[in-house]
Design a protein around this motif. Structure first.
Motif, short mmCIF file in Angstrom:
data_model
loop_
_atom_site.label_atom_id
_atom_site.label_comp_id
_atom_site.label_asym_id
_atom_site.label_seq_id
_atom_site.Cartn_x
_atom_site.Cartn_y
_atom_site.Cartn_z
N ASN A 69 1.42 -6.76 1.37
CA ASN A 69 2.17 -5.58 1.79
C ASN A 69 3.65 -5.80 1.48
O ASN A 69 4.35 -6.50 2.21
N PRO A 70 4.15 -5.22 0.40
CA PRO A 70 5.54 -5.43 0.01
C PRO A 70 6.53 -5.00 1.08
O PRO A 70 7.69 -5.45 1.06
N ASN A 71 6.11 -4.14 2.02
CA ASN A 71 7.00 -3.66 3.06
C ASN A 71 7.10 -4.64 4.23
O ASN A 71 7.93 -4.45 5.13
N GLY A 72 6.24 -5.65 4.27
CA GLY A 72 6.33 -6.66 5.31
C GLY A 72 6.13 -6.12 6.71
O GLY A 72 6.87 -6.47 7.64
N ARG A 73 5.12 -5.26 6.87
CA ARG A 73 4.86 -4.65 8.17
C ARG A 73 3.36 -4.75 8.48
O ARG A 73 2.53 -4.99 7.61
N ILE A 74 3.05 -4.56 9.76
CA ILE A 74 1.65 -4.43 10.16
C ILE A 74 1.40 -2.97 10.55
O ILE A 74 2.36 -2.26 10.89
N PRO A 75 0.13 -2.56 10.46
CA PRO A 75 -1.05 -3.30 10.01
C PRO A 75 -1.18 -3.29 8.49
O PRO A 75 -0.58 -2.45 7.80
N THR A 76 -1.98 -4.21 8.01
CA THR A 76 -2.38 -4.25 6.61
C THR A 76 -3.88 -4.54 6.58
O THR A 76 -4.37 -5.37 7.34
N LEU A 77 -4.58 -3.84 5.72
CA LEU A 77 -6.03 -3.97 5.61
C LEU A 77 -6.38 -4.51 4.23
O LEU A 77 -5.85 -4.04 3.23
N VAL A 78 -7.28 -5.48 4.20
CA VAL A 78 -7.82 -5.99 2.93
C VAL A 78 -9.31 -5.75 2.92
O VAL A 78 -10.02 -6.17 3.85
N PRO B 298 6.13 -14.95 1.95
CA PRO B 298 5.66 -14.55 0.62
C PRO B 298 4.18 -14.20 0.56
O PRO B 298 3.79 -13.26 -0.14
N TRP B 299 3.33 -14.95 1.27
CA TRP B 299 1.90 -14.69 1.19
C TRP B 299 1.56 -13.30 1.73
O TRP B 299 0.66 -12.62 1.22
N PHE B 300 2.31 -12.87 2.77
CA PHE B 300 2.04 -11.55 3.34
C PHE B 300 2.65 -10.45 2.47
O PHE B 300 2.05 -9.37 2.31
N ILE B 301 3.82 -10.71 1.91
CA ILE B 301 4.46 -9.72 1.05
C ILE B 301 3.59 -9.39 -0.16
O ILE B 301 3.63 -8.27 -0.68
N LYS B 302 2.77 -10.34 -0.59
CA LYS B 302 1.84 -10.06 -1.69
C LYS B 302 0.82 -9.01 -1.29
O LYS B 302 0.34 -8.24 -2.13
#
Length: 228
Positions: free
Chosen positions: A54-63, A48-52
């Motif tokens: 990136n709703p797609n649940g994939r990498i990479p994600t940048l903040v 859940p913490w990652f889905i917040k």
């Protein structure tokens, strides 16, 4: 805190972002970023913490902490975000207003790779190594299609070019960084050598020699998730 956090792993899509961040660091001295390594085999990216982020649940994600923790997902979108926010001199892209045609070509090659090379080669890898049963039709279909896409890249480079976008012989841009990690991994399931595509092979070697690229391919470092 560093302004950027990159949630990533040692995958072709993950390397796209780290390569560009290191190229920006080499050119501008920043932006500085920290890495949050993700082991996708554990499915932590589905929590859940990652889905917040990136709703797609994939990498990479940048903040981007400097922009009120603005989150960006999809590897090509991350490249465009970094270009628009941190590559003010248009070193690795083109000004959409002042140079619209080169900018359009840049987007065309980004979308070509994002919608073609990545998904097709990813499926080829899956049906070669990860599928629970051997399905020759599926494996051959995706390997053949990836090779066709390599042919398209070869055609582009045969137009007197060293890089995919830009006037004349072109210049290194995020269009190159966006497809480079996939072509670099050709040996996994597509072909042991790129001898069939000599210009693409030379392009791969050219990109691979860049210091920013070399640094980006160490993010996260090999073996980071192995217990001591």
């Amino acid at each position: 805190e560093k302004p950027l956090v990159l949630y990533t792993g040692r995958t072709p899509n993950g390397f796209k972002a780290s390569v560009y961040l290191e190229e920006l660091r080499a050119r501008y001295g920043g932006p500085d970023y920290e890495t949050f390594p993700i082991d996708i085999s554990t499915n932590v990216q589905k929590e859940p913490w990652f889905i917040k982020l990136n709703p797609n649940g994939r990498i990479p994600t940048l903040v981007d902490r400097s922009q009120n923790n603005f989150a960006v997902f999809e590897s090509a979108a991350i490249l465009l975000y970094l270009a628009q926010r941190y590559d003010k001199d248009h070193v690795f892209w083109f000004d959409p207003e002042k140079d619209p045609y080169n900018y359009s070509e840049l987007l065309q090659w980004i979308f070509f790779a994002h919608g073609g090379v990545g998904p097709m080669q990813g499926q080829a890898n899956h049906f070669t190594f990860a599928a629970k049963e051997d399905i020759p039709y599926a494996r051959d279909r995706y390997v053949t299609e990836t090779k066709r896409l390599y042919n398209v890249l070869e055609i582009r480079l045969a137009q007197g070019r060293d890089y995919l976008a830009g006037p004349g012989r072109g210049k290194p841009t995020i269009a190159d960084f966006n497809v480079f990690p996939w072509v670099k991994g050709h040996f996994v399931s597509i072909t042991k050598t790129l001898d069939e595509w000599p210009l693409l092979k030379a392009w791969l070697e050219r990109i691979s020699e860049r210091q920013g690229v070399k640094a980006g391919l160490t993010v996260p470092p090999e073996g980071w998730n192995k217990k001591a």
